[in-house]
Design a protein around this motif. Structure first.
Motif, PDB file in Angstrom:
ATOM      1  N   MET A  57     -12.321   9.332  14.029  1.00  0.00           N
ATOM      2  CA  MET A  57     -12.537   9.362  12.597  1.00  0.00           C
ATOM      3  C   MET A  57     -11.275   9.849  11.864  1.00  0.00           C
ATOM      4  N   ARG A  58     -10.613  10.856  12.429  1.00  0.00           N
ATOM      5  CA  ARG A  58      -9.396  11.381  11.799  1.00  0.00           C
ATOM      6  C   ARG A  58      -8.301  10.320  11.747  1.00  0.00           C
ATOM      7  N   LEU A  59      -8.210   9.540  12.808  1.00  0.00           N
ATOM      8  CA  LEU A  59      -7.208   8.484  12.845  1.00  0.00           C
ATOM      9  C   LEU A  59      -7.484   7.440  11.770  1.00  0.00           C
ATOM     10  N   LEU A  60      -8.738   7.133  11.544  1.00  0.00           N
ATOM     11  CA  LEU A  60      -9.112   6.180  10.508  1.00  0.00           C
ATOM     12  C   LEU A  60      -8.763   6.710   9.124  1.00  0.00           C
ATOM     13  N   VAL A  61      -9.005   7.984   8.891  1.00  0.00           N
ATOM     14  CA  VAL A  61      -8.664   8.599   7.610  1.00  0.00           C
ATOM     15  C   VAL A  61      -7.151   8.617   7.420  1.00  0.00           C
ATOM     16  N   LEU A  62      -6.420   8.969   8.451  1.00  0.00           N
ATOM     17  CA  LEU A  62      -4.965   8.975   8.376  1.00  0.00           C
ATOM     18  C   LEU A  62      -4.423   7.581   8.084  1.00  0.00           C
ATOM     19  N   PHE A  63      -4.976   6.580   8.739  1.00  0.00           N
ATOM     20  CA  PHE A  63      -4.552   5.205   8.501  1.00  0.00           C
ATOM     21  C   PHE A  63      -4.847   4.782   7.068  1.00  0.00           C
ATOM     22  N   ALA A  64      -5.989   5.165   6.540  1.00  0.00           N
ATOM     23  CA  ALA A  64      -6.347   4.825   5.159  1.00  0.00           C
ATOM     24  C   ALA A  64      -5.401   5.492   4.166  1.00  0.00           C
ATOM     25  N   ILE A  65      -5.015   6.718   4.438  1.00  0.00           N
ATOM     26  CA  ILE A  65      -4.077   7.426   3.552  1.00  0.00           C
ATOM     27  C   ILE A  65      -2.714   6.752   3.580  1.00  0.00           C
ATOM     28  N   LEU A  66      -2.233   6.436   4.770  1.00  0.00           N
ATOM     29  CA  LEU A  66      -0.931   5.774   4.889  1.00  0.00           C
ATOM     30  C   LEU A  66      -0.945   4.387   4.254  1.00  0.00           C
ATOM     31  N   LEU A  67      -2.055   3.698   4.372  1.00  0.00           N
ATOM     32  CA  LEU A  67      -2.171   2.368   3.789  1.00  0.00           C
ATOM     33  C   LEU A  67      -2.196   2.424   2.270  1.00  0.00           C
ATOM     34  N   SER A  68      -2.742   3.499   1.726  1.00  0.00           N
ATOM     35  CA  SER A  68      -2.848   3.602   0.275  1.00  0.00           C
ATOM     36  C   SER A  68      -1.533   3.995  -0.392  1.00  0.00           C
ATOM     37  N   LEU A  69      -0.583   4.532   0.368  1.00  0.00           N
ATOM     38  CA  LEU A  69       0.708   4.891  -0.202  1.00  0.00           C
ATOM     39  C   LEU A  69       1.477   3.625  -0.539  1.00  0.00           C
ATOM     40  N   SER A  70       1.909   3.539  -1.765  1.00  0.00           N
ATOM     41  CA  SER A  70       2.640   2.337  -2.162  1.00  0.00           C
ATOM     42  C   SER A  70       4.132   2.551  -2.014  1.00  0.00           C
ATOM     43  N   GLY A  71       4.853   1.467  -1.967  1.00  0.00           N
ATOM     44  CA  GLY A  71       6.304   1.539  -1.864  1.00  0.00           C
ATOM     45  C   GLY A  71       6.774   1.494  -0.428  1.00  0.00           C
ATOM     46  N   CYS A  72       8.031   1.337  -0.291  1.00  0.00           N
ATOM     47  CA  CYS A  72       8.634   1.202   1.032  1.00  0.00           C
ATOM     48  C   CYS A  72       9.208   2.528   1.528  1.00  0.00           C
ATOM     49  N   GLY A  73       9.066   3.574   0.751  1.00  0.00           N
ATOM     50  CA  GLY A  73       9.590   4.871   1.157  1.00  0.00           C
ATOM     51  C   GLY A  73       8.987   5.364   2.452  1.00  0.00           C
ATOM     52  N   VAL A  74       7.715   5.047   2.689  1.00  0.00           N
ATOM     53  CA  VAL A  74       7.060   5.459   3.926  1.00  0.00           C
ATOM     54  C   VAL A  74       7.677   4.722   5.110  1.00  0.00           C
ATOM     55  N   ALA A  75       7.993   3.454   4.936  1.00  0.00           N
ATOM     56  CA  ALA A  75       8.585   2.688   6.022  1.00  0.00           C
ATOM     57  C   ALA A  75      10.025   3.127   6.300  1.00  0.00           C
ATOM     58  N   ALA A  76      10.710   3.602   5.279  1.00  0.00           N
ATOM     59  CA  ALA A  76      12.094   4.031   5.444  1.00  0.00           C
ATOM     60  C   ALA A  76      12.209   5.468   5.944  1.00  0.00           C
ATOM     61  N   ALA A  77      11.111   6.192   5.968  1.00  0.00           N
ATOM     62  CA  ALA A  77      11.141   7.597   6.363  1.00  0.00           C
ATOM     63  C   ALA A  77      11.702   7.828   7.767  1.00  0.00           C
ATOM     64  N   PRO A  78      11.323   7.034   8.785  1.00  0.00           N
ATOM     65  CA  PRO A  78      11.921   7.267  10.111  1.00  0.00           C
ATOM     66  C   PRO A  78      13.439   7.092  10.118  1.00  0.00           C
TER      67      PRO A  78
END
Length: 56
Positions: free
Chosen positions: A1-22
């Motif tokens: 369940m936690r993984l599903l919530v984490l995935f939903a949060i990451l999916l809701s973040l807009s922009g490419c900043g999350v993809a560029a973070a690594p």
């Protein structure tokens, strides 16, 4: 369940900043290396700039 919530949060973040973070994280770590850090970090800086050009 936690993984599903984490995935939903990451999916809701807009922009490419999350993809560029690594790329940005690796770049920061490489820049801490004395003498050669900034040179070694140039490819990861280019990676982050290609993904998210707004933060150059």
């Amino acid at each position: 369940m936690r993984l599903l919530v984490l995935f939903a949060i990451l999916l809701s973040l807009s922009g490419c900043g999350v993809a560029a973070a690594p790329c940005r994280g690796v770049s920061l770590v490489l820049k801490m290396i004395p003498y050669v850090g900034h040179t070694a970090a140039q490819p990861t800086d280019a990676c982050a700039a290609a993904i998210d050009p707004e933060l150059i």
